[in-house]
Design an enzyme around this catalytic site. Structure first.
Site, short mmCIF file in Angstrom:
data_model
loop_
_atom_site.label_atom_id
_atom_site.label_comp_id
_atom_site.label_asym_id
_atom_site.label_seq_id
_atom_site.Cartn_x
_atom_site.Cartn_y
_atom_site.Cartn_z
N CYS A 1 16.60 -16.68 31.00
CA CYS A 1 17.86 -15.71 32.43
C CYS A 1 16.65 -14.54 32.87
O CYS A 1 16.95 -13.87 34.30
CB CYS A 1 18.82 -15.36 32.21
SG CYS A 1 18.62 -13.82 30.66
N ARG B 1 12.69 -15.05 32.45
CA ARG B 1 11.69 -15.33 33.04
C ARG B 1 11.49 -16.40 33.37
O ARG B 1 12.24 -17.22 32.81
CB ARG B 1 11.05 -14.89 31.72
CG ARG B 1 10.80 -15.69 30.57
CD ARG B 1 9.88 -14.67 29.64
NE ARG B 1 10.41 -13.65 29.25
CZ ARG B 1 9.07 -12.75 29.51
NH1 ARG B 1 7.77 -12.90 30.04
NH2 ARG B 1 9.50 -11.17 29.74
N SER C 1 9.97 -8.61 26.64
CA SER C 1 11.89 -9.00 27.15
C SER C 1 11.75 -7.55 27.78
O SER C 1 11.94 -6.71 27.25
CB SER C 1 12.46 -9.15 26.27
OG SER C 1 11.85 -10.47 25.15
N GLU D 1 14.59 -7.98 21.25
CA GLU D 1 15.40 -9.21 20.71
C GLU D 1 15.08 -10.42 20.79
O GLU D 1 14.49 -10.93 20.77
CB GLU D 1 15.99 -9.73 23.02
CG GLU D 1 15.29 -9.90 23.58
CD GLU D 1 14.90 -11.80 23.86
OE1 GLU D 1 15.26 -12.35 22.86
OE2 GLU D 1 14.39 -12.07 24.19
N GLY E 1 30.37 -20.71 28.99
CA GLY E 1 28.82 -21.24 28.60
C GLY E 1 29.04 -21.73 26.74
O GLY E 1 29.97 -21.25 26.18
N GLY F 1 25.73 -21.59 25.10
CA GLY F 1 24.73 -21.96 24.72
C GLY F 1 24.42 -19.93 23.74
O GLY F 1 25.95 -19.66 23.21
N MET G 1 23.12 -16.86 24.05
CA MET G 1 24.10 -16.41 24.84
C MET G 1 25.72 -16.03 24.98
O MET G 1 26.20 -15.05 24.11
CB MET G 1 24.03 -16.14 26.65
CG MET G 1 24.36 -14.57 27.19
SD MET G 1 22.83 -13.68 27.17
CE MET G 1 21.57 -14.51 28.14
N SER G 2 25.91 -17.04 25.00
CA SER G 2 27.78 -17.32 25.19
C SER G 2 28.08 -16.98 23.84
O SER G 2 29.35 -16.00 22.98
CB SER G 2 27.91 -18.79 24.58
OG SER G 2 27.70 -19.06 26.34
#
Length: 430
Positions: free
Chosen positions: A51, A53, A110, A115, A190, A192, A194-195
């Site tokens: 998201c 790069r 980042s 992170e 979602g 992934g 992130m979710s």
């Protein structure tokens, strides 16, 4: 052989640009690497797309020709001109490229410094490249060192203490905007990482979480892991109007939420679109929705960077040390075959001279082994200081000259296979 990296990130590109550049699925990444590796000057390639790069890593014989090929590929993929992309991109080669790669792996580059997701994303990108035959030894060596470097940064500093991510920053932002979120209802779309992180952070805050994904089984798995509800993706038009909080992080090429799906509601809504390309395309002001995209989280990100500044300085010292170590190691890979060949030639000379002495009757045949051993020992003693100087990789330019000179003197191509010679090799002996 050279390393080349072309980088587009939150530092040099807007969200709109990154959306156009994004390789949203493995098929797109594989097509890109296929195109790159077809170029005669590129031997290996890897594509990282997140998201924040897009990074293309190459091993190449000609940096300029490979760079032209990379920008031609990106221009065709994004619809942007190669000139505009070249003006915007960060371009790194050789030592600069390896330093950048190690910084990315260590989460120093980042948006949210420290992170924890980027290392996993890099591993996935590398695995995809290796599994499909687009990278091998050269990129593999760099990635192996990158992960070692990242591990030391994590262990030797507090840069990753209280792990953060875009997802955790989004949850922090909603708490800042809405106050206590305990008891509120949230929809997470979602499947992934992130979710998953978002669900865990929300659940920890006492939020009633519902998970949704096009593949119902994936949503079920996340819901079970995070103690959340699950809902069919076909109900998205209803679900987005029934929850105060909304977090999206899908790989969809087109927006999944648009104005025609939104209805007026009697409560405040806070929506976070963490996807690239964006999942939400609507007039947020019209619906009185507080809508945040990835780049809107930069304020919290800046605070994060300030808090971790001292740790980042220490981390860069570690990264620099690993970069130097990596290139010293690479040099030894080129020098050792030369040293081996030098000793093998000495062994052959000792053997030939011993046989000549025996055949001419200068020494009895029963002394052949001792004669050969003594002759070779004398040559080894003579060659040893030269071998040690060759192994000294403290000056890369000097080592490059040595490799070229010794290859010429011994009529050997760098890295040639010496395994066919059966003579004994004593690389460290005196």
């Amino acid at each position: 052989m050279h390393y080349l990296i072309v980088s587009f990130s939150h530092k040099n590109s807007t969200l709109a640009i990154r959306e156009k550049l994004a390789f949203v699925d493995e098929t797109a990444q594989i097509r890109a690497m296929e195109t790159l590796n077809a170029n005669p000057c590129i031997s290996e390639s890897m594509v990282l797309s997140t998201c924040n790069r897009v990074e293309i890593v190459c091993s190449c014989s000609d940096v300029q020709a490979a760079s032209d090929a990379l920008f031609a590929l990106l221009a065709g993929h994004s619809g942007l001109s190669a000139h505009e992309l070249h003006e915007r991109a960060d371009i790194f080669d050789d030592e600069g490229g390896i330093h950048h790669l190690f910084s990315v792996a260590s989460s120093l580059d980042s948006m949210v410094v420290g992170e924890t997701q980027i290392a996993g994303q890099l591993k996935d990108a590398h695995k995809l490249s290796v599994d499909n035959g687009f990278s091998a030894q050269k990129i593999g060596r760099a990635m192996s060192y990158a992960f070692k470097c990242a591990a030391e940064v994590r262990n030797a500093t507090n840069i990753s203490s209280k792990p953060v991510s875009i997802a955790s920053v989004a949850v922090a932002k909603v708490k800042e905007s809405a106050g206590d979120i305990s008891g509120k209802k949230a929809l997470v779309i979602g499947s992934g990482e992130m979710s998953v992180i978002t669900c865990k952070h929300l659940s920890a805050q006492g939020v009633d979480v519902t998970v949704m994904n096009r593949t119902f089984e994936k949503a079920e798995a996340i819901a079970a892991e995070c103690n959340a509800r699950v809902r069919s993706f076909e109900e998205i038009s209803h679900a987005i109007n029934e929850n105060e909080l909304l977090f999206t992080a899908t790989g969809s090429l087109a927006p999944i939420i648009t104005d025609d799906m939104i209805k007026p509601v009697p409560f405040d809504r806070y929506w976070f679109d963490m996807a690239v390309p964006r999942d939400i395309e609507c007039d947020a002001a019209l619906w009185s929705i507080a809508l945040f995209y990835v780049d809107d989280l930069k304020e919290i990100v800046s605070e994060n960077i300030a808090l971790r500044e001292d740790e980042a300085k220490l981390s860069y010292v570690i990264i620099r040390r690993h970069v130097v170590g990596f290139f010293e190691w690479l040099k030894t890979l080129s020098i050792e075959p030369l040293i081996k060949n030098m000793y093998l030639k000495a062994s052959n000379a000792a053997q030939q001279e011993s046989m000549r002495v025996i055949e001419n009757g200068y020494i009895p045949k029963e002394y052949e082994y001792a004669l050969q051993k003594a002759t070779f020992q004398a040559l080894k003693r003579f060659l040893h200081p030269f071998a040690e100087r060759m192994r000294d990789g403290s000056d890369p330019m000097r080592v490059d000259t040595l490799i070229e000179s010794m290859s010429f003197l011994m009529n050997q191509e760098e890295g040639s296979d010496l395994s066919q010679n059966s003579c004994t090799y004593y690389p460290k002996g005196k």
